[in-house]
Motif scaffolding. Structure first.
Motif, PDB file in Angstrom:
ATOM      1  N   ALA A 258       1.202 -17.886 -42.719  1.00 14.75           N
ATOM      2  CA  ALA A 258       1.493 -17.431 -44.076  1.00 14.75           C
ATOM      3  C   ALA A 258       2.727 -18.127 -44.640  1.00 14.75           C
ATOM      4  CB  ALA A 258       1.683 -15.916 -44.096  1.00 14.75           C
ATOM      5  N   ALA A 259       3.726 -18.357 -43.798  1.00 15.12           N
ATOM      6  CA  ALA A 259       4.934 -19.048 -44.258  1.00 15.12           C
ATOM      7  C   ALA A 259       4.605 -20.467 -44.686  1.00 15.12           C
ATOM      8  CB  ALA A 259       5.985 -19.042 -43.149  1.00 15.12           C
ATOM      9  N   THR A 260       3.740 -21.128 -43.939  1.00 15.35           N
ATOM     10  CA  THR A 260       3.320 -22.483 -44.314  1.00 15.35           C
ATOM     11  C   THR A 260       2.562 -22.462 -45.633  1.00 15.35           C
ATOM     12  OG1 THR A 260       3.189 -23.084 -41.972  1.00 15.35           O
ATOM     13  CG2 THR A 260       2.039 -24.505 -43.539  1.00 15.35           C
ATOM     14  N   GLU A 261       1.720 -21.453 -45.824  1.00 15.24           N
ATOM     15  CA  GLU A 261       0.974 -21.340 -47.081  1.00 15.24           C
ATOM     16  C   GLU A 261       1.915 -21.115 -48.255  1.00 15.24           C
ATOM     17  OE1 GLU A 261      -1.971 -21.241 -49.879  1.00 15.24           O
ATOM     18  OE2 GLU A 261      -1.996 -22.003 -47.815  1.00 15.24           O
ATOM     19  N   LEU A 262       2.967 -20.317 -48.062  1.00 14.82           N
ATOM     20  CA  LEU A 262       3.943 -20.103 -49.132  1.00 14.82           C
ATOM     21  C   LEU A 262       4.624 -21.416 -49.493  1.00 14.82           C
ATOM     22  CD1 LEU A 262       5.482 -18.204 -50.998  1.00 14.82           C
ATOM     23  CD2 LEU A 262       7.023 -17.671 -49.097  1.00 14.82           C
ATOM     24  N   LEU A 263       4.969 -22.205 -48.500  1.00 19.04           N
ATOM     25  CA  LEU A 263       5.577 -23.517 -48.760  1.00 19.04           C
ATOM     26  C   LEU A 263       4.579 -24.432 -49.462  1.00 19.04           C
ATOM     27  CD1 LEU A 263       8.315 -24.888 -48.121  1.00 19.04           C
ATOM     28  CD2 LEU A 263       7.226 -25.884 -46.110  1.00 19.04           C
ATOM     29  N   ARG A 264       3.318 -24.355 -49.067  1.00 12.57           N
ATOM     30  CA  ARG A 264       2.282 -25.189 -49.678  1.00 12.57           C
ATOM     31  C   ARG A 264       2.111 -24.856 -51.163  1.00 12.57           C
ATOM     32  NH1 ARG A 264      -1.692 -27.601 -46.979  1.00 12.57           N
ATOM     33  NH2 ARG A 264      -1.331 -26.223 -45.185  1.00 12.57           N
ATOM     34  N   ARG A 265       2.168 -23.576 -51.490  1.00 10.56           N
ATOM     35  CA  ARG A 265       1.993 -23.185 -52.893  1.00 10.56           C
ATOM     36  C   ARG A 265       3.140 -23.684 -53.764  1.00 10.56           C
ATOM     37  NH1 ARG A 265      -0.803 -17.159 -53.017  1.00 10.56           N
ATOM     38  NH2 ARG A 265      -2.470 -17.638 -51.531  1.00 10.56           N
ATOM     39  N   GLY A 266       4.305 -23.832 -53.164  1.00  7.30           N
ATOM     40  CA  GLY A 266       5.428 -24.337 -53.930  1.00  7.30           C
ATOM     41  C   GLY A 266       5.450 -25.842 -54.068  1.00  7.30           C
ATOM     42  N   LEU A 267       4.899 -26.554 -53.064  1.00 10.62           N
ATOM     43  CA  LEU A 267       5.011 -28.015 -53.047  1.00 10.62           C
ATOM     44  C   LEU A 267       3.688 -28.736 -53.242  1.00 10.62           C
ATOM     45  CD1 LEU A 267       7.461 -28.503 -50.029  1.00 10.62           C
ATOM     46  CD2 LEU A 267       7.997 -28.373 -52.456  1.00 10.62           C
ATOM     47  N   GLY A 268       2.584 -28.048 -52.992  1.00  7.49           N
ATOM     48  CA  GLY A 268       1.294 -28.706 -53.072  1.00  7.49           C
ATOM     49  C   GLY A 268       0.826 -29.169 -51.708  1.00  7.49           C
ATOM     50  N   SER A 269      -0.482 -29.168 -51.508  1.00 10.12           N
ATOM     51  CA  SER A 269      -1.052 -29.504 -50.195  1.00 10.12           C
ATOM     52  C   SER A 269      -0.756 -30.931 -49.784  1.00 10.12           C
ATOM     53  CB  SER A 269      -2.568 -29.277 -50.224  1.00 10.12           C
ATOM     54  OG  SER A 269      -2.862 -27.918 -50.452  1.00 10.12           O
ATOM     55  N   GLU A 270      -0.801 -31.851 -50.738  1.00 11.29           N
ATOM     56  CA  GLU A 270      -0.638 -33.260 -50.393  1.00 11.29           C
ATOM     57  C   GLU A 270       0.730 -33.522 -49.760  1.00 11.29           C
ATOM     58  OE1 GLU A 270      -0.534 -37.646 -52.579  1.00 11.29           O
ATOM     59  OE2 GLU A 270      -1.303 -35.881 -53.650  1.00 11.29           O
ATOM     60  N   ARG A 271       1.757 -32.923 -50.329  1.00  7.81           N
ATOM     61  CA  ARG A 271       3.097 -33.177 -49.814  1.00  7.81           C
ATOM     62  C   ARG A 271       3.293 -32.554 -48.435  1.00  7.81           C
ATOM     63  NH1 ARG A 271       8.496 -32.201 -53.476  1.00  7.81           N
ATOM     64  NH2 ARG A 271       9.950 -33.420 -52.200  1.00  7.81           N
ATOM     65  N   ILE A 272       2.674 -31.393 -48.214  1.00  4.18           N
ATOM     66  CA  ILE A 272       2.775 -30.744 -46.910  1.00  4.18           C
ATOM     67  C   ILE A 272       2.023 -31.555 -45.866  1.00  4.18           C
ATOM     68  CG2 ILE A 272       2.145 -28.704 -45.576  1.00  4.18           C
ATOM     69  CD1 ILE A 272       4.502 -28.244 -47.407  1.00  4.18           C
ATOM     70  N   VAL A 283       9.420 -24.456 -41.767  1.00  6.97           N
ATOM     71  CA  VAL A 283       8.958 -23.065 -41.664  1.00  6.97           C
ATOM     72  C   VAL A 283       9.676 -22.362 -40.513  1.00  6.97           C
ATOM     73  CG1 VAL A 283       6.971 -21.660 -41.014  1.00  6.97           C
ATOM     74  CG2 VAL A 283       6.730 -23.427 -42.757  1.00  6.97           C
ATOM     75  N   ALA A 284       9.790 -23.046 -39.378  1.00  5.46           N
ATOM     76  CA  ALA A 284      10.445 -22.433 -38.218  1.00  5.46           C
ATOM     77  C   ALA A 284      11.923 -22.179 -38.498  1.00  5.46           C
ATOM     78  CB  ALA A 284      10.279 -23.331 -36.998  1.00  5.46           C
ATOM     79  N   LEU A 285      12.588 -23.115 -39.157  1.00  9.91           N
ATOM     80  CA  LEU A 285      14.017 -22.967 -39.416  1.00  9.91           C
ATOM     81  C   LEU A 285      14.302 -21.906 -40.477  1.00  9.91           C
ATOM     82  CD1 LEU A 285      14.966 -26.744 -39.268  1.00  9.91           C
ATOM     83  CD2 LEU A 285      15.686 -24.979 -37.653  1.00  9.91           C
ATOM     84  N   CYS A 286      13.337 -21.660 -41.354  1.00 12.43           N
ATOM     85  CA  CYS A 286      13.492 -20.572 -42.325  1.00 12.43           C
ATOM     86  C   CYS A 286      13.115 -19.228 -41.723  1.00 12.43           C
ATOM     87  CB  CYS A 286      12.629 -20.840 -43.565  1.00 12.43           C
ATOM     88  SG  CYS A 286      13.246 -22.180 -44.607  1.00 12.43           S
ATOM     89  N   ALA A 287      12.589 -19.249 -40.510  1.00  8.66           N
ATOM     90  CA  ALA A 287      12.312 -18.036 -39.730  1.00  8.66           C
ATOM     91  C   ALA A 287      11.441 -17.039 -40.484  1.00  8.66           C
ATOM     92  CB  ALA A 287      13.623 -17.378 -39.307  1.00  8.66           C
ATOM     93  N   GLY A 288      10.503 -17.551 -41.295  1.00  5.07           N
ATOM     94  CA  GLY A 288       9.567 -16.667 -41.969  1.00  5.07           C
ATOM     95  C   GLY A 288      10.151 -15.834 -43.081  1.00  5.07           C
ATOM     96  N   LEU A 289      11.372 -16.134 -43.531  1.00  8.41           N
ATOM     97  CA  LEU A 289      12.007 -15.355 -44.597  1.00  8.41           C
ATOM     98  C   LEU A 289      11.536 -15.887 -45.945  1.00  8.41           C
ATOM     99  CD1 LEU A 289      14.140 -13.021 -44.705  1.00  8.41           C
ATOM    100  CD2 LEU A 289      15.787 -14.774 -45.349  1.00  8.41           C
ATOM    101  N   PRO A 290      10.800 -15.098 -46.735  1.00  3.88           N
ATOM    102  CA  PRO A 290      10.275 -15.609 -48.001  1.00  3.88           C
ATOM    103  C   PRO A 290      11.342 -16.158 -48.939  1.00  3.88           C
ATOM    104  CG  PRO A 290       9.157 -13.579 -47.408  1.00  3.88           C
ATOM    105  CD  PRO A 290      10.269 -13.761 -46.418  1.00  3.88           C
ATOM    106  N   LEU A 291      12.496 -15.494 -49.024  1.00  6.74           N
ATOM    107  CA  LEU A 291      13.546 -15.996 -49.903  1.00  6.74           C
ATOM    108  C   LEU A 291      13.956 -17.399 -49.488  1.00  6.74           C
ATOM    109  CD1 LEU A 291      15.681 -15.718 -52.108  1.00  6.74           C
ATOM    110  CD2 LEU A 291      17.154 -14.570 -50.445  1.00  6.74           C
ATOM    111  N   ALA A 292      14.130 -17.629 -48.204  1.00 12.22           N
ATOM    112  CA  ALA A 292      14.523 -18.956 -47.726  1.00 12.22           C
ATOM    113  C   ALA A 292      13.441 -19.987 -48.032  1.00 12.22           C
ATOM    114  CB  ALA A 292      14.809 -18.906 -46.226  1.00 12.22           C
ATOM    115  N   LEU A 293      12.188 -19.628 -47.805  1.00 14.23           N
ATOM    116  CA  LEU A 293      11.089 -20.560 -48.067  1.00 14.23           C
ATOM    117  C   LEU A 293      10.989 -20.895 -49.549  1.00 14.23           C
ATOM    118  CD1 LEU A 293       8.575 -18.868 -45.653  1.00 14.23           C
ATOM    119  CD2 LEU A 293       9.347 -21.238 -45.447  1.00 14.23           C
ATOM    120  N   CYS A 294      11.194 -19.905 -50.409  1.00 14.74           N
ATOM    121  CA  CYS A 294      11.139 -20.160 -51.856  1.00 14.74           C
ATOM    122  C   CYS A 294      12.296 -21.055 -52.301  1.00 14.74           C
ATOM    123  CB  CYS A 294      11.153 -18.836 -52.622  1.00 14.74           C
ATOM    124  SG  CYS A 294       9.622 -17.886 -52.452  1.00 14.74           S
ATOM    125  N   LEU A 295      13.472 -20.869 -51.722  1.00 16.56           N
ATOM    126  CA  LEU A 295      14.611 -21.721 -52.069  1.00 16.56           C
ATOM    127  C   LEU A 295      14.361 -23.157 -51.618  1.00 16.56           C
ATOM    128  CD1 LEU A 295      17.510 -19.285 -51.129  1.00 16.56           C
ATOM    129  CD2 LEU A 295      16.934 -20.065 -53.428  1.00 16.56           C
TER     130      LEU A 295
END
Length: 781
Positions: A258-272, A283-295
């Motif tokens: 789910a954390a990877t999917e949140l990052l994908r929605r912000g950046l797009g699949s191609e970039r991921i 994703v691992a370094l943000c430790a699944g924290l949505p606020l960190a992933l959104c930032l």
């Protein structure tokens, strides 16, 4: 309406008089809702009474709402009694981010809590979790899906509960809610509460109280209607609301997918997909924290040419990670954690900082008491306060833990508040209390062992006590990774004596559970420390114990080299007991390498040395290896003699583990000698002891021996059952041993395996096809 009027009409009443064309009304006649109507210049026909014609026709694109008076002249007052305009249904929930991801299981859990509503009071559901985990977004999304169940509205209030000094007062929030339902003004909190309960008694509303600080802040805001719903989000657990019938849902971090999917929605699949490995690191370094992933998403989205790997590299620095997780104009991770930290009392904040200094990941009451130098009861109170504030996660028997980003924040606050000497003293107190606990576990698990010094300053009241040897082994295994972290920290700080003492006291953990990589690393660190401390006795201990680990892992040449260094040191100092230990290790390694006959005289020398000084336990351990060599040579009768001698001796020296080892080998030798009944009974007794003691490795060995004896009886079904149990025992403990049992299972005939002639060929060492795994020379004297 009462008035003398000349050509007047009320919009919404009678149909206004119209003529062709449109004439402008007198300049002093206002149309409140639509302004003045345009004047077209057309003249109205004269009136019958001779009065001036009234130009009072409105046409065109004029919009009129509310009360509108059309009149040429008005004499007297106009009194209009119209119903008030309908108020909009409150829909105050904040919008849900378009990047909202996953949380299906959390929404299901909330729906289940919602379904448990009572008959007399509205459901009260508290969603708690650390800062930045997405509590508000989750609850907003959930409540947005319940609009039909709550047709009278959604009410929302941010209680600003990140700290007590800025929290919204109940009166402030009730004023907002009462205005939304059209209630009259109320004087004072008591009157507001009464009016709010009255106004909501028959309503079906959902109320979201966001960022609550205390239960007392929430209670005045609860509606009275049983068909309503109240959801509360908070960083604290608000345990007090449970007395009001609250159900609590704890929200955790996003799982990796789910954390990877949140990052994908912000950046797009191609970039991921362009750098999926770097994305996984982020994703691992943000430790699944949505606020960190959104930032992170926001920063990368603003830099479309920047590789994701660059962000992963920037986040890799623990001291800089919170700085990287910042976007101008947005709430940073550090900011929300600062808010939570500011709400702590100073004693609790002191513990937060102290735990942030430690290299370990799990904390218990003794550790907290040691680092803060307070009684255990006070330490427990502080731990509970941190858990209540969701700055620590309570993992039950496994202790308390930080979320990864909270741990970095605690360390940051610790560096800002304490100097190097203070931090070193804090870490040393934690080390000492853990060394004391490991030494206590060692005493229970290997009572016949003669340990070297265990120097620590842990207060007696903080030393862990274990109810049984299995409980001690379970604790050691649970603490293993943290013990290794402490060992590395001590080595980095050059606490030489402390390093080798902790490594040595962890011996029963390595002996019973065979964590080979940790075993070897710990003894390499211990060996270096002993040499730095110029302690020859400790050096020999590290060499022989470490060589046992190397031998067990199959690294025989290196193991022999370590044993020979220990042998030379013992010979030089005339230390007979460690001299015999080194001989035992060398003889066992020769057996392991298929040179059992060369190992026999070495083992006999070890027995001679130990019997001369009266160390019978060591002599018994050497006889176990002699028995293994005899079995491999095809002489089960001689093997029975060696194992029986060892078993009798070990039964007199308070060493139940090695006594059970000798019994297991004795049972296997009896079976090979033709006494299958005695062999099976002895193996069953040994298996019972290994199971009771929690020794997974030797439980697997005993099960393998039982399977081998079943094979000699041509009972493939029984052999398969024993091997499968052994495989289960070794899973997660020893991949090498598990692989050997899988191979044995493949060679079994029958539906679950295949005929041996069809099995893939592999080289076999002496005795491998029909004998158990070797002991590995891990018996420690």
């Amino acid at each position: 309406m009462g008035a003398d009027s000349d050509g007047s009409h009320l919009a919404g009443g009678e149909e206004p008089h119209r003529t062709e064309g449109a004439a402008r009304p007198p300049e002093d006649v206002a149309h409140p809702a639509g302004g003045h109507a345009p004047h077209t210049g057309a003249e109205e026909a004269p009136r019958a009474d001779g009065a001036a014609p009234a130009r009072n026709i409105i046409d065109g694109q004029v919009t009129l709402s509310g009360m509108t008076v059309q009149a040429g002249a008005v004499h007297g007052g106009i009194h209009a009694h119209l119903p008030p305009a309908p108020r909009p249904i409150p829909r105050q929930l904040p919008p849900v981010s378009r990047h909202f991801t996953d949380r299906e299981s959390d929404i299901r859990a909330l729906n289940e809590l919602h379904a448990r509503r009572g008959a007399s009071a509205p459901p009260l559901i508290v969603v708690t979790g650390p800062a930045g985990v997405g509590k508000t977004t989750l609850v907003t999304r959930w409540l947005s899906g319940l609009t039909e169940e709550y047709p009278d509205g959604h009410f929302y209030a941010d209680l600003r509960g990140h700290a007590a000094h800025g929290a919204a007062s109940p009166g402030e929030v009730l004023g907002q809610f009462l205005r939304a339902v059209g209630a009259p003004p109320a004087a004072g909190l008591a009157e507001q509460m009464a009016l709010w309960r009255s106004a909501t008694a028959q309503l079906r509303i959902a109320v979201l109280l966001d960022n609550a600080f205390t239960a007392a802040q929430v209670r005045p805001l609860l509606p009275s209607g049983a068909d309503s719903l109240v959801a509360v989000t908070c960083r604290r657990r608000l345990t007090g609301l449970r007395t009001d019938g609250a159900d609590v849902h704890e929200l955790g971090s996003l799982p990796p997918v789910a954390a990877t999917e949140l990052l994908r929605r912000g950046l797009g699949s191609e970039r991921i997909e362009r750098d999926s490995a770097a994305a996984a690191r982020v994703v691992a370094l943000c430790a699944g924290l949505p606020l960190a992933l959104c930032l992170v998403s926001a920063r990368l989205a603003a830099r479309p040419e920047q590789p994701v790997g660059t962000m992963a590299e920037a986040l890799s620095s623990e001291q800089e990670r919170l700085t990287v997780l910042n976007v101008e104009g947005e709430r940073a991770v550090r900011g929300v954690l600062d808010e939570s930290y500011a709400g702590l009392s100073e004693p609790v904040a002191q513990l937060y900082r102290a735990l942030g200094m430690l290299p370990v990941l799990a904390f218990d009451t003794r550790l907290a008491a040691a680092v803060c130098q307070v009684p255990p009861a006070e330490a427990e109170t502080r731990l509970e306060a941190l858990a209540e504030a969701n700055l620590l996660e309570d993992h039950g028997a496994a202790g308390y833990r930080f979320h990864d980003l909270v741990r970095l924040h605690a360390a940051e606050r610790a560096r800002a508040a304490a100097d190097d000497d203070t931090r070193e003293a804090t870490v040393r107190r934690a080390f000492d209390v853990r060394l004391a606990a490991v030494a206590e576990a060692e005493r229970l698990l290997v009572p016949a062992r003669r340990p070297l010094a265990r120097e620590h300053a842990a207060p007696p009241g903080l030393v862990a006590r274990f109810e049984s040897p299995p409980a001690a082994l379970t604790w050691l295994d649970a603490q293993r990774l943290d013990l290794m972290r402490l060992l590395r920290e001590a080595a980095a700080r050059k606490w030489h004596h402390a390093v080798w003492q902790l490594a040595d006291s962890m011996w029963p953990l390595f002996l019973r559970l065979r964590h080979y990589d940790d075993w070897i690393e710990a003894h390499r660190l211990g060996l270096t420390a002993a040499r730095q401390a110029c302690d020859a006795t400790a050096e020999r201990q590290m060499l022989t114990s470490g060589a046992a680990g190397l031998s067990s892992l199959g690294r025989l040449p290196e193991a022999i080299e370590w044993y020979r260094m220990a042998l030379a040191s013992a010979r030089a100092e005339g230390a007979e007991r460690p001299y015999g230990q080194a001989l035992l290790g060398i003889g066992a390694c020769m057996y392991e390498s298929g040179r059992g006959s060369e190992g026999v005289p070495v083992l006999r020398e070890a027995i001679e040395v130990w019997e001369r000084i009266g160390y019978l336990r060591g002599a018994a351990l050497a006889r176990i290896v002699l028995g293994e060599i005899a079995l491999e040579a095809g002489d089960p009768t001689a093997a029975v003699e060696h194992f029986a001698h060892a078993h009798r001796t070990l039964g007199t020296v308070d060493d139940p583990h090695d006594e059970a080892r000798a019994l297991a080998f004795l049972g296997f030798a009896h079976g090979r000698a033709g006494d299958m009944g005695a062999g099976t009974r002895e193996l069953a007794r040994a298996l019972e002891e290994f199971t009771r003691a929690g020794s997974a490795h030797w439980r697997g060995r005993a099960l393998e021996m039982l399977g081998l004896l079943a094979e000699t009886q041509h009972d493939a079904g029984a052999a398969r059952a024993w091997y499968e149990q052994g495989l289960a025992a070794w899973s997660g403990v020893s991949s090498h041993d598990a692989a050997r049992l899988r191979d044995r299972l493949r060679r079994l005939p029958g539906p679950a395996g295949q005929d041996e002639s069809e099995a893939p060929h592999r080289p076999r060492g002496p005795g491998d096809a029909d004998g158990p795994a070797r002991s590995g020379g891990t018996a420690e004297s």
